[in-house]
Design a protein around this motif. Structure first.
Motif, PDB file in Angstrom:
ATOM      1  N   ASP A  62       0.815  -1.212   0.000  1.00 55.56           N
ATOM      2  CA  ASP A  62       0.000   0.000   0.000  1.00 55.56           C
ATOM      3  C   ASP A  62       0.854   1.270   0.000  1.00 55.56           C
ATOM      4  OD1 ASP A  62       0.971  -0.247   2.542  1.00 55.56           O
ATOM      5  OD2 ASP A  62      -0.940   0.103   3.560  1.00 55.56           O
ATOM      6  N   GLN A  63       2.174   1.113  -0.161  1.00 59.10           N
ATOM      7  CA  GLN A  63       3.089   2.256  -0.156  1.00 59.10           C
ATOM      8  C   GLN A  63       3.504   2.632  -1.582  1.00 59.10           C
ATOM      9  OE1 GLN A  63       3.960   3.885   2.707  1.00 59.10           O
ATOM     10  NE2 GLN A  63       2.459   2.504   3.616  1.00 59.10           N
ATOM     11  N   PRO A  64       3.626   3.933  -1.876  1.00 57.63           N
ATOM     12  CA  PRO A  64       4.132   4.343  -3.191  1.00 57.63           C
ATOM     13  C   PRO A  64       5.537   3.777  -3.406  1.00 57.63           C
ATOM     14  CG  PRO A  64       3.317   6.233  -1.965  1.00 57.63           C
ATOM     15  CD  PRO A  64       3.333   5.070  -1.015  1.00 57.63           C
ATOM     16  N   ALA A  65       5.847   3.416  -4.638  1.00 59.61           N
ATOM     17  CA  ALA A  65       7.161   2.855  -4.943  1.00 59.61           C
ATOM     18  C   ALA A  65       7.569   3.231  -6.363  1.00 59.61           C
ATOM     19  CB  ALA A  65       7.143   1.341  -4.794  1.00 59.61           C
ATOM     20  N   VAL A  66       8.874   3.257  -6.598  1.00 58.35           N
ATOM     21  CA  VAL A  66       9.433   3.543  -7.916  1.00 58.35           C
ATOM     22  C   VAL A  66      10.199   2.310  -8.360  1.00 58.35           C
ATOM     23  CG1 VAL A  66      11.039   5.004  -9.185  1.00 58.35           C
ATOM     24  CG2 VAL A  66       9.619   5.998  -7.392  1.00 58.35           C
ATOM     25  N   SER A  67      10.014   1.913  -9.621  1.00 60.40           N
ATOM     26  CA  SER A  67      10.743   0.761 -10.135  1.00 60.40           C
ATOM     27  C   SER A  67      11.421   1.115 -11.452  1.00 60.40           C
ATOM     28  CB  SER A  67       9.809  -0.435 -10.327  1.00 60.40           C
ATOM     29  OG  SER A  67       8.843  -0.156 -11.316  1.00 60.40           O
ATOM     30  N   TYR A  68      12.388   0.277 -11.822  1.00 62.10           N
ATOM     31  CA  TYR A  68      13.155   0.447 -13.060  1.00 62.10           C
ATOM     32  C   TYR A  68      13.249  -0.894 -13.761  1.00 62.10           C
ATOM     33  CZ  TYR A  68      14.557   4.928 -11.146  1.00 62.10           C
ATOM     34  OH  TYR A  68      14.537   6.198 -10.647  1.00 62.10           O
ATOM     35  N   THR A  69      13.278  -0.874 -15.092  1.00 62.99           N
ATOM     36  CA  THR A  69      13.494  -2.081 -15.869  1.00 62.99           C
ATOM     37  C   THR A  69      14.982  -2.200 -16.129  1.00 62.99           C
ATOM     38  OG1 THR A  69      11.333  -1.813 -16.912  1.00 62.99           O
ATOM     39  CG2 THR A  69      12.886  -3.311 -17.992  1.00 62.99           C
ATOM     40  N   VAL A  70      15.541  -3.398 -15.840  1.00 61.65           N
ATOM     41  CA  VAL A  70      16.977  -3.634 -15.952  1.00 61.65           C
ATOM     42  C   VAL A  70      17.238  -4.787 -16.911  1.00 61.65           C
ATOM     43  CG1 VAL A  70      19.065  -4.268 -14.682  1.00 61.65           C
ATOM     44  CG2 VAL A  70      17.341  -2.823 -13.588  1.00 61.65           C
ATOM     45  N   ALA A  71      18.203  -4.605 -17.813  1.00 60.80           N
ATOM     46  CA  ALA A  71      18.696  -5.683 -18.678  1.00 60.80           C
ATOM     47  C   ALA A  71      19.910  -6.277 -17.968  1.00 60.80           C
ATOM     48  CB  ALA A  71      19.088  -5.150 -20.052  1.00 60.80           C
ATOM     49  N   TRP A  72      19.800  -7.544 -17.550  1.00 56.43           N
ATOM     50  CA  TRP A  72      20.848  -8.194 -16.762  1.00 56.43           C
ATOM     51  C   TRP A  72      21.871  -8.886 -17.651  1.00 56.43           C
ATOM     52  CZ3 TRP A  72      21.231  -6.753 -11.977  1.00 56.43           C
ATOM     53  CH2 TRP A  72      20.103  -6.298 -11.311  1.00 56.43           C
ATOM     54  N   PHE A  73      23.149  -8.874 -17.212  1.00 55.72           N
ATOM     55  CA  PHE A  73      24.241  -9.584 -17.867  1.00 55.72           C
ATOM     56  C   PHE A  73      24.442 -10.921 -17.159  1.00 55.72           C
ATOM     57  CE2 PHE A  73      25.782  -5.040 -17.921  1.00 55.72           C
ATOM     58  CZ  PHE A  73      25.342  -4.789 -19.203  1.00 55.72           C
ATOM     59  N   GLY A  74      25.223 -11.811 -17.777  1.00 56.72           N
ATOM     60  CA  GLY A  74      25.568 -13.080 -17.134  1.00 56.72           C
ATOM     61  C   GLY A  74      24.546 -14.143 -17.448  1.00 56.72           C
ATOM     62  N   PRO A  75      24.363 -15.093 -16.497  1.00 53.18           N
ATOM     63  CA  PRO A  75      23.377 -16.160 -16.732  1.00 53.18           C
ATOM     64  C   PRO A  75      22.021 -15.548 -17.058  1.00 53.18           C
ATOM     65  CG  PRO A  75      24.631 -16.594 -14.747  1.00 53.18           C
ATOM     66  CD  PRO A  75      25.011 -15.208 -15.210  1.00 53.18           C
TER      67      PRO A  75
END
Length: 68
Positions: A35-48
């Motif tokens: 129920d709390q405001p939040a900020v997210s980001y999309t990440v392109a991961w390296f490795g496996p």
């Protein structure tokens, strides 16, 4: 945090990603965590699982190098 920043995952639910590095490719996305405001980001991961695009809350990511 902004697009192009090099980030690492801080741990928690995705313990296997602790050492992984990735690049922020989209965001910030406004939403909620419970129920709390939040900020997210999309990440392109390296490795496996190269090329994995996953969205994470900002407090789960650590900036290693900022994009200028």
């Amino acid at each position: 945090m902004k697009i192009g920043d090099l980030v690492a995952f801080r741990g928690g639910w995705f313990e296997g990603m602790r050492e992984q590095r990735g690049i922020v490719v989209d965001g910030p996305h406004r939403g909620t965590s419970g129920d709390q405001p939040a900020v997210s980001y999309t990440v392109a991961w390296f490795g496996p699982g190269d090329g994995s695009l996953l969205r994470h809350l900002d407090f789960n990511l650590k900036v290693l190098s900022e994009n200028r």
